[in-house]
Every structure is written in C-alpha cells, then in structure tokens.
Design an enzyme around this catalytic site. Structure first.
Site, mmCIF file in Angstrom:
data_model
loop_
_atom_site.group_PDB
_atom_site.id
_atom_site.type_symbol
_atom_site.label_atom_id
_atom_site.label_comp_id
_atom_site.label_asym_id
_atom_site.label_seq_id
_atom_site.Cartn_x
_atom_site.Cartn_y
_atom_site.Cartn_z
ATOM 1 N N HIS A 1 13.537 -9.702 -1.775
ATOM 2 C CA HIS A 1 13.349 -9.154 -3.118
ATOM 3 C C HIS A 1 14.300 -9.752 -4.141
ATOM 4 C CE1 HIS A 1 11.966 -6.554 -6.161
ATOM 5 N NE2 HIS A 1 11.984 -5.398 -5.546
ATOM 6 N N ASP A 47 -7.112 -14.738 -5.603
ATOM 7 C CA ASP A 47 -8.357 -15.251 -5.012
ATOM 8 C C ASP A 47 -8.058 -16.588 -4.335
ATOM 9 O OD1 ASP A 47 -10.858 -16.235 -4.392
ATOM 10 O OD2 ASP A 47 -11.648 -16.158 -6.441
#
Length: 460
Positions: free
Chosen positions: A173, A395
């Site tokens: 992170h 995508d």
C-alpha cells in the site's frame, strides 16, 4: 441481507514466477512521499476481479477469434506496463528517519497462473467480501509478504471451468492508493487489448507530498491522537480478533438507501450516499458495540486529495502515489446513540469540510515531526468509498468484471457497488465484528430502515 453461501473448489497453481519489465528500465532510488510511508499504509492490500467467458474485445484474435489464454495475455501485458511503472518492479528499502525509498531493481512482480474446478455461476453472489476462499485465488507466496525487500505486487490469474477467470492482486500500500492501483491495472488492461501504450502516463512526483522546510503542524489532527496504554484509558472499544469474529457484508439496495436518506433531516438529504450510509452505519455499529456512555468513539474516512478542491497541491494527472487524508468525526458514545442519525451526519459533514489543502500539508509535516504515526485504532470505525475506485472498469479484453474491488474488509470497511444475482443494484458494505455484536448491528440497521419515514406522496 443474508450472507451468500460459500462455494467449495480446488485450485491447481503453477510455480510463482517473477515478471520483470519487458524492456530495460533505470536502476535508481526513488523516495516515497511523506504520506506514502506512514505506519497505517505499511501493509499489503488485496483486490479481486471476476470475469465472464466473453468474446475478447480486441482485434488481434485472428480469423475466427481463436482461444486466448487470459493468464498469458495478462502476464505479457503486465510486463509491458511495468516499463512505465518500473518502480513497482523494485524493492523497498528504509533510510534513516524511517524514510521509505524504492530501489528500482527491475526484479519484477510475482505472478501465479492457476486453474480452478469451478464455474463462475457456482459463486452466485459470493463475488465480493467476505471471501473465505480468497487464499485459493490469491496465494500467499512464502517470503513475499514483507514490506521491505519483497515484491511490491503479487498477481494470480485463475482460469475457471466456464471459460471465465479471476484476477486477484496484492499491493504494497505504500506504493499507491486505490486510484493509483486502478490506474496501473487499467494500463495493463489497455495493453492487453492491444494498445501501444497506456492512455494515462504515470507520474512519480512524490516530492509534491513531502514535508515543508521547516515542517509545521498547522491543523488539529484527531486521527493521529496519541493512544495511551490500554490500562490507562479504561475499557476500550477496539475490536480485536477473537475466536468468534464474523466477517459479513450488507447489501443495501436502492430502496434501503432511500429509506436511510429519509432518516436524516430534510436539509441534509442532499448529502452523498457515502456520507449518509457512513453516518447510519457508525451509529448502528456503536449501539451494537455498547461502549460506555462517556467513551469517545470516532469514524475515520478517507478523503481523496485528487479532488478539484485540492488543485493547489499540484498533483498532476497520472500521479499514482497515495493522495489521501483521514477525516475524523468524534462523539461520545452516549450522545451518538441517543441522538437521531442526523447528528452523526452533521459530524461527518463537518469532518469532511475540515480537510483542506492546508490540512493535507499539515498532515505531511506531522508525519516527519512525529515519526510517521499510525491513525488511531481504538474506538475507530475506518471506512472508505470504493464505489468509483476504477477497479470495476478494468477490461483485459473480455469486458468489464462482474465485480472489481477490495477483496476483504477487516481492517477497514468499504462501500462498493454490486448487482446481485436477482439483478438488483446496490451498495455493499463489509463489517468485521464479534458474532453477538454483528447480530445486534444487523438488527439495528434493519430497524433503522424499517422505521424510516414513508416516502412523500406527490400532491399531483
């Protein structure tokens, strides 16, 4: 709001491999920002995406659109993306003063290819946290989970029997927030679909969120209050892992959200869905936990510093580091539980308004002056809005995922959009509480929805 059933299946994984940038990249050292390397971000965060078996939406499939292996496609695109995002292929080091620096070694990120004996339809609505089977879809490769000297990204692509697949990823992170990770994963997706280069060029520029000289704390930061020893602060509301902890998600459909909106005063009903749900859930959660009336409780929520109102920070498009601050609303438990939910919402509204450009600069300076502290955990409900994280848009050539977002919600809770198997759209919020507390929390939330004022009827 019943929990979906847990599917059972077996996964066959190949040996993990390192995927380096597909072209040579600079070997250099890059400092992280003073927001990046705070204690609260020194952890790994998992995300997950579920994809249908659909016709690949790119033109390079050849005549007849022959079979394309998602693991191969994504692995190749990952290597190409790392050419631009080469710091992610490096390793973290710690300099004096606990300052984190990434050594851009080009070693690469960990990649696991796998197959599961289950079809997408068998998951039902179990496509979002809690995911008790997460360890199967995101293998914790031994020796990979450290903050320093370890791969910064771990990705597993799992093919399913139906031809669909799952992409699960774990990120250090300190390197990026949700927006930055989404930018990177969308770059992988674009390259997988045949693009020559990512549409958004990554920008490092971590010096924009480094401390001023000299550093100076100019605002009040209750999110970083010093925490006294437990024996000095009396009974604590901290929810610590116990044997009977429960991880459960709550699906709030449009009618539920509308009902909760009617629970607040008319002058507050134009607040965002995130603000209203956060206020309602904070109050229900506090009632369920039942702390002492005089005990201080807080809700801590993430504010994105990329918003237009923070333009003075100068963060450019393509910045993928952590650009966040923690807004904090505080109340005594007794007052929060006794007063209407509008009181909680007023506190959330005020806390959000206090986060200004100067507030963020003050946070940056606080990190240096106070040794990069962790945000307060005791008595805190930490929550983040992931409804527009961008992970739901990635995508790779097979269309958008059925679900794309956080893979768990234990340390922090998240709000994310989801369409269930009945076609109902809503917001899902995971919680992690002791079983008896969870039952009471569910009852309080249902009670609030059922007792909401009825919708106003049109006079026409």
């Amino acid at each position: 709001m019943a929990a979906p059933s847990t599917p059972t299946f077996t996964v066959r994984r190949q040996e993990p491999v390192l995927v380096p940038p597909s072209e040579p990249t600079p070997h250099e050292f890059k400092r992280l920002s003073d927001i990046d390397d705070q204690d609260g971000l020194r952890s790994h965060v998992p995300v997950i995406q579920f994809y249908r078996n659909s016709v690949p939406s790119i033109s390079s499939t050849g005549a007849g659109g022959g079979y394309r292996d998602p693991a191969k496609v994504i692995r190749e695109a990952l290597g190409r993306a790392l050419v631009s995002y080469y710091p992610l292929a490096g390793r973290l080091r710690e300099a004096p003063g606990r300052k984190l620096v990434v050594e851009c070694t080009g070693e690469g990120v960990l990649f696991v290819e796998a197959d599961a004996d289950i079809g997408l339809e068998q998951f039902g609505d179990a496509l979002h946290p809690p995911l008790p089977f997460l360890g199967e879809l995101l293998h914790d490769v031994p020796g990979s989970g450290g903050i320093l000297h370890c791969p910064l990204v771990l990705m597993q692509v799992t093919r399913l029997l139906c031809g669909g697949f799952v992409v699960a990823l774990r990120l250090n992170h300190t390197m990026a927030d949700a927006a930055g990770l989404s930018q990177f994963m969308n770059a992988v997706g674009e390259l997988a679909r045949g693009a020559a280069a990512p549409s958004v060029s990554p920008v490092w520029a971590r010096e924009l969120l480094e401390a001023r000289i000299p550093p100076r704390i100019t605002c009040v930061h209750r999110e970083y209050d010093p925490v006294p020893p437990s024996d000095a602060r009396g009974p604590a509301t901290t929810i610590v892992p116990l044997d009977d902890m429960v991880h459960r998600s709550f699906f709030l459909g449009r009618e539920d959200v509308a009902a909760l909106r009617r629970c607040v005063p008319p002058h507050l009903r134009d607040r965002s869905t995130f603000d209203i749900l956060t206020a309602c859930l904070w109050r229900c959660r506090t009632i369920a936990i039942s702390p002492g009336a005089e005990e201080e409780v807080r809700v801590v929520f993430i504010v994105n510093a990329r918003a237009k109102r923070f333009a003075g920070l100068g963060l450019p498009a393509g910045y993928y580091g952590n650009a966040i601050a923690y807004a904090t609303a505080i109340s005594t438990a007794g007052e929060l539980c006794a007063r209407p939910v509008g009181y909680a919402l007023e506190l959330v509204k005020e806390a959000k308004s206090l986060v200004t450009e100067e507030y963020i600069r003050s946070v940056v300076d606080l990190m240096v002056l106070r040794g990069r502290p962790h945000y307060v955990v005791p008595g805190s409900y930490l929550v983040s809005d992931a409804t527009r994280s961008g992970l739901e848009l990635v995508d790779y050539g097979w269309g958008k995922p059925l679900y794309g977002g956080p893979a768990w919600g234990r340390v922090a809770s998240f709000h994310f959009r989801f369409k269930n198997s009945k076609g109902e759209e809503g917001v899902v919020v995971p919680h992690y509480l002791p079983r008896t507390t969870m039952d009471k929390f569910a009852m309080e939330l249902q009670k609030l929805i059922e007792e909401a004022p009825p919708p106003m009827r049109s006079s026409l």
